[in-house]
Scaffold this motif. Structure first.
Motif, PDB file in Angstrom:
ATOM      1  N   LYS A  93       0.862  -1.206   0.000  1.00 26.71           N
ATOM      2  CA  LYS A  93       0.000   0.000   0.000  1.00 26.71           C
ATOM      3  C   LYS A  93       0.886   1.240   0.000  1.00 26.71           C
ATOM      4  O   LYS A  93       1.862   1.318   0.733  1.00 26.71           O
ATOM      5  N   LEU A  94       0.521   2.183  -0.871  1.00 25.22           N
ATOM      6  CA  LEU A  94       1.207   3.480  -0.843  1.00 25.22           C
ATOM      7  C   LEU A  94       0.128   4.554  -0.745  1.00 25.22           C
ATOM      8  O   LEU A  94      -0.745   4.642  -1.608  1.00 25.22           O
ATOM      9  N   ARG A  95       0.156   5.317   0.356  1.00 24.76           N
ATOM     10  CA  ARG A  95      -0.775   6.453   0.466  1.00 24.76           C
ATOM     11  C   ARG A  95       0.075   7.694   0.268  1.00 24.76           C
ATOM     12  O   ARG A  95       1.051   7.891   1.001  1.00 24.76           O
ATOM     13  N   TYR A  96      -0.232   8.494  -0.734  1.00 22.36           N
ATOM     14  CA  TYR A  96       0.687   9.594  -1.083  1.00 22.36           C
ATOM     15  C   TYR A  96      -0.115  10.870  -1.281  1.00 22.36           C
ATOM     16  O   TYR A  96      -1.348  10.860  -1.432  1.00 22.36           O
ATOM     17  N   ARG A  97       0.584  11.984  -1.273  1.00 19.84           N
ATOM     18  CA  ARG A  97      -0.007  13.235  -1.762  1.00 19.84           C
ATOM     19  C   ARG A  97       1.089  14.010  -2.476  1.00 19.84           C
ATOM     20  O   ARG A  97       2.269  13.769  -2.232  1.00 19.84           O
ATOM     21  N   VAL A  98       0.715  14.926  -3.328  1.00 19.27           N
ATOM     22  CA  VAL A  98       1.702  15.661  -4.134  1.00 19.27           C
ATOM     23  C   VAL A  98       1.597  17.137  -3.747  1.00 19.27           C
ATOM     24  O   VAL A  98       0.487  17.692  -3.689  1.00 19.27           O
ATOM     25  N   LEU A  99       2.778  17.719  -3.428  1.00 17.32           N
ATOM     26  CA  LEU A  99       2.789  19.124  -2.966  1.00 17.32           C
ATOM     27  C   LEU A  99       3.601  19.956  -3.950  1.00 17.32           C
ATOM     28  O   LEU A  99       4.563  19.462  -4.545  1.00 17.32           O
ATOM     29  N   ASP A 100       3.240  21.222  -4.040  1.00 21.74           N
ATOM     30  CA  ASP A 100       4.058  22.108  -4.918  1.00 21.74           C
ATOM     31  C   ASP A 100       5.043  22.861  -4.022  1.00 21.74           C
ATOM     32  O   ASP A 100       4.991  22.754  -2.801  1.00 21.74           O
ATOM     33  N   PRO A 101       5.996  23.615  -4.626  1.00 15.02           N
ATOM     34  CA  PRO A 101       7.038  24.250  -3.796  1.00 15.02           C
ATOM     35  C   PRO A 101       6.455  25.056  -2.639  1.00 15.02           C
ATOM     36  O   PRO A 101       7.042  25.091  -1.569  1.00 15.02           O
ATOM     37  N   LYS A 102       5.258  25.640  -2.847  1.00 13.00           N
ATOM     38  CA  LYS A 102       4.788  26.477  -1.727  1.00 13.00           C
ATOM     39  C   LYS A 102       4.112  25.591  -0.668  1.00 13.00           C
ATOM     40  O   LYS A 102       3.547  26.077   0.300  1.00 13.00           O
ATOM     41  N   GLY A 103       4.113  24.287  -0.899  1.00 11.17           N
ATOM     42  CA  GLY A 103       3.530  23.420   0.118  1.00 11.17           C
ATOM     43  C   GLY A 103       2.042  23.230  -0.073  1.00 11.17           C
ATOM     44  O   GLY A 103       1.377  22.590   0.719  1.00 11.17           O
ATOM     45  N   ILE A 104       1.512  23.787  -1.153  1.00 11.32           N
ATOM     46  CA  ILE A 104       0.060  23.623  -1.361  1.00 11.32           C
ATOM     47  C   ILE A 104      -0.157  22.273  -2.036  1.00 11.32           C
ATOM     48  O   ILE A 104       0.629  21.842  -2.895  1.00 11.32           O
ATOM     49  N   GLU A 105      -1.233  21.588  -1.625  1.00  4.76           N
ATOM     50  CA  GLU A 105      -1.481  20.237  -2.142  1.00  4.76           C
ATOM     51  C   GLU A 105      -1.933  20.307  -3.604  1.00  4.76           C
ATOM     52  O   GLU A 105      -2.972  20.887  -3.917  1.00  4.76           O
ATOM     53  N   LEU A 106      -1.133  19.733  -4.493  1.00  3.21           N
ATOM     54  CA  LEU A 106      -1.597  19.626  -5.885  1.00  3.21           C
ATOM     55  C   LEU A 106      -2.516  18.421  -6.004  1.00  3.21           C
ATOM     56  O   LEU A 106      -3.460  18.392  -6.785  1.00  3.21           O
ATOM     57  N   LEU A 107      -2.221  17.376  -5.214  1.00  2.00           N
ATOM     58  CA  LEU A 107      -3.080  16.184  -5.241  1.00  2.00           C
ATOM     59  C   LEU A 107      -3.404  15.822  -3.795  1.00  2.00           C
ATOM     60  O   LEU A 107      -2.484  15.637  -2.995  1.00  2.00           O
ATOM     61  N   PRO A 108      -4.679  15.720  -3.446  1.00  2.00           N
ATOM     62  CA  PRO A 108      -5.003  15.335  -2.063  1.00  2.00           C
ATOM     63  C   PRO A 108      -4.579  13.889  -1.817  1.00  2.00           C
ATOM     64  O   PRO A 108      -4.336  13.159  -2.778  1.00  2.00           O
ATOM     65  N   PRO A 109      -4.483  13.480  -0.543  1.00  2.00           N
ATOM     66  CA  PRO A 109      -4.015  12.110  -0.253  1.00  2.00           C
ATOM     67  C   PRO A 109      -4.834  11.071  -1.013  1.00  2.00           C
ATOM     68  O   PRO A 109      -6.067  11.176  -1.106  1.00  2.00           O
ATOM     69  N   ALA A 110      -4.146  10.114  -1.625  1.00  2.00           N
ATOM     70  CA  ALA A 110      -4.838   9.027  -2.355  1.00  2.00           C
ATOM     71  C   ALA A 110      -4.045   7.742  -2.126  1.00  2.00           C
ATOM     72  O   ALA A 110      -2.878   7.782  -1.712  1.00  2.00           O
ATOM     73  N   ASN A 111      -4.704   6.612  -2.383  1.00  2.00           N
ATOM     74  CA  ASN A 111      -4.061   5.304  -2.149  1.00  2.00           C
ATOM     75  C   ASN A 111      -3.806   4.598  -3.466  1.00  2.00           C
ATOM     76  O   ASN A 111      -4.607   4.705  -4.399  1.00  2.00           O
ATOM     77  N   ILE A 112      -2.696   3.898  -3.542  1.00  2.00           N
ATOM     78  CA  ILE A 112      -2.508   2.875  -4.593  1.00  2.00           C
ATOM     79  C   ILE A 112      -2.209   1.583  -3.847  1.00  2.00           C
ATOM     80  O   ILE A 112      -1.318   1.554  -2.990  1.00  2.00           O
ATOM     81  N   GLU A 113      -2.987   0.543  -4.118  1.00  2.00           N
ATOM     82  CA  GLU A 113      -2.788  -0.719  -3.380  1.00  2.00           C
ATOM     83  C   GLU A 113      -2.737  -1.871  -4.370  1.00  2.00           C
ATOM     84  O   GLU A 113      -3.380  -1.812  -5.432  1.00  2.00           O
ATOM     85  N   ARG A 114      -1.983  -2.894  -4.057  1.00  2.00           N
ATOM     86  CA  ARG A 114      -1.973  -4.108  -4.875  1.00  2.00           C
ATOM     87  C   ARG A 114      -2.007  -5.301  -3.929  1.00  2.00           C
ATOM     88  O   ARG A 114      -1.366  -5.280  -2.856  1.00  2.00           O
ATOM     89  N   PHE A 115      -2.781  -6.310  -4.319  1.00  3.52           N
ATOM     90  CA  PHE A 115      -2.839  -7.554  -3.532  1.00  3.52           C
ATOM     91  C   PHE A 115      -2.388  -8.683  -4.444  1.00  3.52           C
ATOM     92  O   PHE A 115      -2.563  -8.615  -5.651  1.00  3.52           O
ATOM     93  N   ARG A 116      -1.805  -9.703  -3.865  1.00  2.00           N
ATOM     94  CA  ARG A 116      -1.424 -10.865  -4.686  1.00  2.00           C
ATOM     95  C   ARG A 116      -1.327 -12.072  -3.774  1.00  2.00           C
ATOM     96  O   ARG A 116      -0.904 -11.967  -2.616  1.00  2.00           O
ATOM     97  N   ASP A 117      -1.708 -13.205  -4.329  1.00  2.00           N
ATOM     98  CA  ASP A 117      -1.655 -14.451  -3.541  1.00  2.00           C
ATOM     99  C   ASP A 117      -0.436 -15.252  -3.947  1.00  2.00           C
ATOM    100  O   ASP A 117       0.057 -15.124  -5.067  1.00  2.00           O
TER     101      ASP A 117
END
Lengths: 182, 183, 823
Positions: A79-103
């Motif tokens: 699981k990776l929960r990430y957000r993307v910020l610009d130089p001024k620290g303002i959120e360009l992308l709000p927190p979102a998840n990318i997850e992968r499952f495998r057996d």
């Protein structure tokens, strides 16, 4: 049927910083590899955009075991929960998840072999997640104009959670340095 | 100081001499940046009405305006200590050694040029003899200078906070009895 | 498994400047309706009086302030606010310069933990310390209506926010009105930091150990070292001691846990030594980013330990406990063009065979002991030249042994004895494996040609491996060397188009991929099998050059893997909504070494795989629907007739029995293996996941197995906090693995967690099967008082590790997570 060759996956940024990743995170390595040739990982202070990892975890759980407590199936969860910020620290992308499952099957007698197979599967899942992250990053807009005024950085400093990765400077100083018109 | 009561009071105005004199009531009205002085006391105002009561004590009413309030300044008994105040109307009763600031009243105690205490209220009554001030919301309708029509006083503790010594025992200096009114 | 990070204490806040900016004494601002002030002396104020000094605010109806002694006397619902804390009192006498004073008839709250209570009198000693007399303390709502769920009352409660300690003398802890703990002195944390002190007792009920209760003590040794020691006893085993130490140094962090049963009187009749215990150590360290090392050690005292104490050891495999010490040293001689890493590792296992007292004699419960690396030493390097020409190299030596087997031999010996008598239960082949030494050298050169839409990478690799095994029982020894070259070409392309699905603007990609592998045939059947096993058949293994992991078997291949994957990405934010893939192998010649015949130790070489097609692989995942995520992988065999009668087994991919070489059998698509799962997670603390797992009988496992797994966490009952303050949310947590073929639940854990805002009650039952008819049921009852105790190890990790998607209601620091109750 309408398919055309993929046009260049051009990112709008050349210098990207990673912060908040665990010290020797394989996820960070895969992101480094997935970036197109036009972009590279830069230290936090010189970057145009920052990917902040809020959660970067790999968790293996036992999915199936025999009546005698022998493990037969494992589930690998990345699981990776990430957000993307610009130089001024303002959120360009709000927190979102990318997850992968495998057996994965398992047998105690093949412990050594299954250990290396598990590592390969985790690496593959993370490289696919890195590919998805780069695609999301490509959809994010242009880098902001010249450095904003100092008090904007001050406001941003309050908004930023200090990044925990030892290697990168805390995001607070980063925003301030951006404002200083680097 | 307290000694000001016995000093002569002089009133000057831009017009040079009193504009209205009412001998029967022994009162005079001065107009145009009037200055009342008596010893170390000094009051500036746009319009001043001075009157004398039967046993010779003078009563001054100094009128300013909210934009250009009447101001008051007097030296206090302490060494190099002054008090300054201003309000829309200042009433000075030299007999009772009392100054009343009415309407958007401010009063500041200074040591040299440093403000030690300051107070803002709708009505401040400063009894220079006993060195006490009463602050209140005053009569209805008088504008107050501090937010929400409340009285605000800012003290600077005498005992410097940084000194480690515990403050001395609570001593209450009794005000010296007000001197009898001289006639 | 990630190590629990020891939380270094949060940095102390910067000391507030004691006096005004330029060192002048801080001013005191007084606001009121009426003020009478004797200048420089005593001031009386009345009517909603407010006094402010630095961060302290005092409100009262009537107040006198003496400027000389800087003291304030206030009456009439006086209230002091200081930092996060507030005090209400009938009467206040306060010395502002020393922040000291007395409050009578008070009510107080310490903001850091939203906890407080009533007190007859509070003495404020200084900025951080205060003493409340005849007082109580709780973190539950204290709006005066009902009495709070839990409360500590004591004659005297000393509170010191600088050392983060609250100490109640002659304290009584009442929970729902019932006194559950009385102690001469009870300490509790008052700020958010960790604090040494007694934690509430935890109870545990299990069919193997009876009822056990233990009293943990949390010892905050230093900001970066803490320990939890607990002593207790169980009705059927006697005394139980446990200790966990966690440490965090600049370059190292780790944790040591030990369990001890001095005299387990339930076992003394069955020959197991009565002193039992276990130890676990996990450590991670690094020096810069050039040297990393880690250690993981788990040992238990006897082979029945996992039956009596399930899930006490963190290892995923309860019956095989690892001892793993490894270190890697990295060099960067070519700058960022390449890297060289030298590594060393010792990997040993403690395998717990079924306890002698168990009647199970059939071979199913016996685990053939895995090989141990003691040690493994190697160096790995790669170099990429300017024109994307890349060299890779790995040279490694291994000493494999089965030192753990002597212990196990009593079980194997008994099985072998049964086997030699030719009886039916001889399922496990005689274990005649022996250890040995192996050295291998792998070198490869590859060149990658890539553009935005395409990528092609030919690669030539050579693998040289030499064996020198120990002498086997029959006096033979394997000494062999094997050189295997491999040529492979991997090419992938990617095409895109704009499209829309269900009205959403999408970008669909089409990613065909082709991998050709040519590896000559080598006879490897006589070589030992140390660290090699068939890879699972999935989209990673189908696109790899060897069907085996490890080094002991390299499958001969003249095959082309062709497949295509398609992804639907949201055109706006680029997020992937759906991913589907299909792949299959085309064999241009017979394959001699396959994942189904690699264990054949008979003299003549086993028949090759002659089919032209491998199994077909379908895989996919989707997060298109809000809150839902799906995942699936299906493996279809195009040739196999259904039913388990088919001879030979094609485990996974290209293996097949020689019999149907001509493909004469009906080409019905039979599912070899399928795993499909769905997850629904609409919000925090609300998650359900369902997984269906099917493996056909000839897939190497004992028989066709179908298994459902359902798990999750869901609030089942929510009652908004009513007047008497006891509202809360009840969560059901759990997971059940139901095996359709065995028609029984192989694993089940269920629990209820009640979060009442200021305390959490947890009841868990876990049932792990430890034998065909035998299982251990394990109950846990736990009470966590918010603000009074941080949760020790134990049932929380049980839930985190076994319930998919479980999220603790409180994070470790006792601070409230986003549990709905705390909003």
């Amino acid at each position: 049927c309408g398919f055309h060759r993929r046009i260049a996956q051009s990112l709008n940024y050349e210098r990207i910083a990673l912060s908040g990743f665990a010290d020797r995170s394989t996820m960070a390595d895969e992101i480094r590899r997935a970036l197109p040739s036009t972009a590279r990982i830069a230290p936090v202070l010189e970057s145009q955009v920052m990917i902040e990892a809020l959660e970067d975890t790999q968790k293996t759980t036992v999915e199936a075991s025999t009546a005698f407590g022998q493990v037969r199936e494992l589930e690998l969860h990345v699981k990776l929960r990430y957000r993307v910020l610009d130089p001024k620290g303002i959120e360009l992308l709000p927190p979102a998840n990318i997850e992968r499952f495998r057996d994965m099957t398992f047998d105690e007698k093949d412990a050594l072999a299954k250990d290396s197979e598990m590592k390969a599967l985790y690496r593959d899942m993370q490289s696919d997640m890195a590919y998805q992250l780069v695609r999301v990053l490509a959809a994010v807009g242009k880098p902001t104009g010249p450095a904003a005024q100092a008090q904007a950085a001050h406001a941003a400093a309050a908004a930023l959670a200090p990044a925990s990765a030892a290697s990168s400077v805390s995001a607070v100083e980063w925003a301030a340095s951006q404002a200083a018109g680097r | 100081e307290r000694a000001d009561r016995s000093k002569p009071m002089s009133v000057t105005s831009s017009g040079g001499n009193p504009d209205v004199v009412d001998l029967k009531k022994h009162s005079a009205v001065f107009i145009g940046n009037v200055i009342i002085t008596q010893g170390t006391l000094e009051i500036h105002a746009d319009r001043v009405e001075v009157s004398e009561d039967p046993d010779g004590q003078r009563l001054g009413f100094a009128y300013g305006s909210p934009e250009h309030p009447a101001t008051f300044r007097q030296k206090r008994d302490g060494e190099d200590e002054y008090s300054e105040g201003d309000s829309t109307r200042i009433e000075y009763d030299s007999a009772a050694n009392r100054v009343r600031f009415v309407g958007a009243a401010h009063l500041r105690m200074l040591k040299g040029t440093v403000v030690t205490d300051q107070a803002n209220a709708a009505l401040i009554t400063y009894d220079t003899a006993t060195d006490t001030i009463k602050l209140g919301s005053g009569e209805a309708g008088t504008a107050s200078s501090s937010a929400g029509g409340r009285t605000t006083v800012v003290f600077t503790p005498k005992a410097p906070a940084s000194s480690a010594k515990a403050p001395g025992p609570l001593k209450l200096d009794t005000p010296t009895p007000a001197p009898g009114s001289t006639k | 498994q990630t190590l629990p990070r020891v939380r270094t204490t949060p940095a102390p806040e910067p000391a507030k400047p004691a006096s005004g900016a330029d060192g002048a004494p801080p001013v005191v601002t007084l606001t009121a309706d009426e003020v009478v002030s004797h200048i420089g002396n005593v001031t009386q104020a009345s009517g909603k009086v407010v006094v402010q000094r630095l961060d302290m605010t005092l409100r009262a109806d009537l107040l006198t302030y003496d400027q000389l002694s800087d003291t304030v006397h206030a009456q009439g619902n006086a209230r002091i606010e200081r930092g996060l804390d507030w005090f209400m009192a009938d009467r206040v006498d306060l010395e502002l310069t020393r922040d000291a004073g007395t409050l009578t008839g008070t009510q107080y709250e310490l903001g850091a933990r939203k906890a407080g209570g009533h007190a007859q009198r509070i003495e404020l000693i200084d900025r951080n310390r205060s003493t409340a007399y005849n007082a109580n303390y709780t973190s539950c709502t204290r709006d005066g209506t009902g009495d709070p769920d839990w409360i500590i009352s004591g004659d005297k409660i000393d509170i010191d926010t600088s050392t983060n300690e609250g100490k109640a003398q002659h304290a009584v802890l009442r929970f729902l009105g019932v006194p559950i703990l009385a102690a001469p002195s009870l300490t509790f944390p008052v700020t958010a930091e960790r604090k040494s002190g007694w934690l509430p007792p935890t109870g545990d009920l299990s069919t193997r150990s009876g009822f056990s209760i233990s009293e943990p003590y949390y010892w905050n040794i230093e900001p970066n070292i803490d320990a939890t020691l607990s002593a207790g006893a169980s009705t059927r085993r006697g005394a139980e001691l446990a200790g966990e130490l966690r440490y965090l140094q600049p370059n190292d962090l780790g944790q040591v846990t030990a369990y001890l049963l001095p005299d387990d009187f339930s076992e003394n009749h069955t020959g197991i030594d009565t002193t039992r215990g276990a130890v676990e150590w996990a450590h991670e360290g690094s020096r810069g980013d050039w040297l990393t090392y880690s250690a993981r050690l788990q040992r238990v005292s006897d082979s029945a330990y996992w039956v009596d104490f399930p899930n006490q050891m963190p290892s995923l495999t309860q019956r095989m406990l690892p001892t793993d010490l490894s270190g890697t040293r990295r060099f960067l001689p070519f700058g960022d063009a390449g890297e060289i890493a030298a590594y060393a590792r010792v990997e040993r296992f403690q395998t717990l065979q079924e306890p002698p007292n168990q009647r199970e004699t059939d071979g199913l419960s016996v685990i053939p002991v895995p090989f141990q690396r003691s040690p493994q030493i190697g160096v790995r390097g790669n170099l990429t030249l300017a024109d994307q020409l890349r060299f890779d190299m790995e040279a490694e030596g291994n000493r494999f042994d089965l030192s753990d087997r002597p212990q196990e031999n009593n079980a194997i010996g008994r099985i072998n004895a049964l086997c030699s008598a030719g009886s039916a239960s001889c399922l496990t082949p005689l274990d005649t494996r022996v250890g040995g030494a192996r050295a291998h050298f792998i070198a490869s050169v590859s060149r990658s040609f890539s553009s935005e839409w395409g990528h092609f990478e030919p690669r030539l690799a050579i693998n040289g491996t030499t064996y020198r095994s120990d002498v086997a029982d029959d006096g033979t020894r394997v000494e062999a060397t094997r050189w295997v070259p491999t040529l492979s070409g991997d090419s992938s392309f990617s095409f895109e188009r704009q499209t829309d699905l269900f009205g959403r603007e999408l970008v669909q990609t089409l990613e065909p991929r082709f991998l050709y592998v040519l590896t000559p045939r080598r006879n490897q059947f006589a070589l030992p099998l140390y660290d090699t096993a068939p890879k699972d058949f999935n989209e990673v293994s189908i696109y790899s050059t060897n069907e085996f992991t490890g080094n002991d078997r390299i499958s001969d291949e003249n095959q082309l893997t062709a497949g295509v994957a398609t992804r639907y990405n949201d055109a706006g934010n680029g997020r992937e909504l759906l991913r589907l893939g299909i792949a299959q192998k085309f064999l241009f010649s017979k394959q001699w070494l396959t994942t189904s015949n690699f264990q054949d130790t008979s003299d003549q070489t086993p028949p090759p795989y002659t089919r032209k097609l491998s199994d077909l692989l379908l895989y996919g995942s989707s997060s298109a629907m809000e809150h839902w995520s799906f995942d699936g992988i299906i493996e279809l065999d195009p040739f196999r007739a259904t039913g388990s009668g088919a001879t030979g087994s094609s485990s996974g991919d290209s293996g097949s029995s020689a019999a149907d070489t001509s493909g004469g059998s009906t080409s019905t698509w039979t599912v070899q293996r399928a795993v499909v799962s769905a997850r629904f997670q609409p919000g925090p603390f609300k998650t359900v996941s369902l997984t269906y797992r099917f493996a056909s009988s000839n897939n190497g496992s004992s028989g066709a197995s179908r298994q459902f797994e359902v798990g999750g966490q869901w609030p089942v009952y929510h009652q908004p906090p009513r007047a008497n303050g006891c509202g809360g949310t009840l969560y059901a947590v759990g997971r059940v693995d139901y095996s359709v073929t065995d028609r029984r639940a192989t694993y089940a854990i269920g629990g209820l967690e009640y979060d009442a805002g200021c305390w959490i009650g947890r009841a868990l039952v876990e049932r792990t099967s430890t034998g065909s008819q035998q299982s251990t049921t394990h109950f846990v009852l736990q009470l966590e008082l918010n603000g009074l105790s941080t949760l020790g190890p134990g049932s929380l990790t049980l839930l985190k590790d076994n319930v998919p998607g479980y999220q603790p209601l409180r994070n470790d620091a006792g601070g409230t997570t986003a549990s709905p109750n705390s909003q």
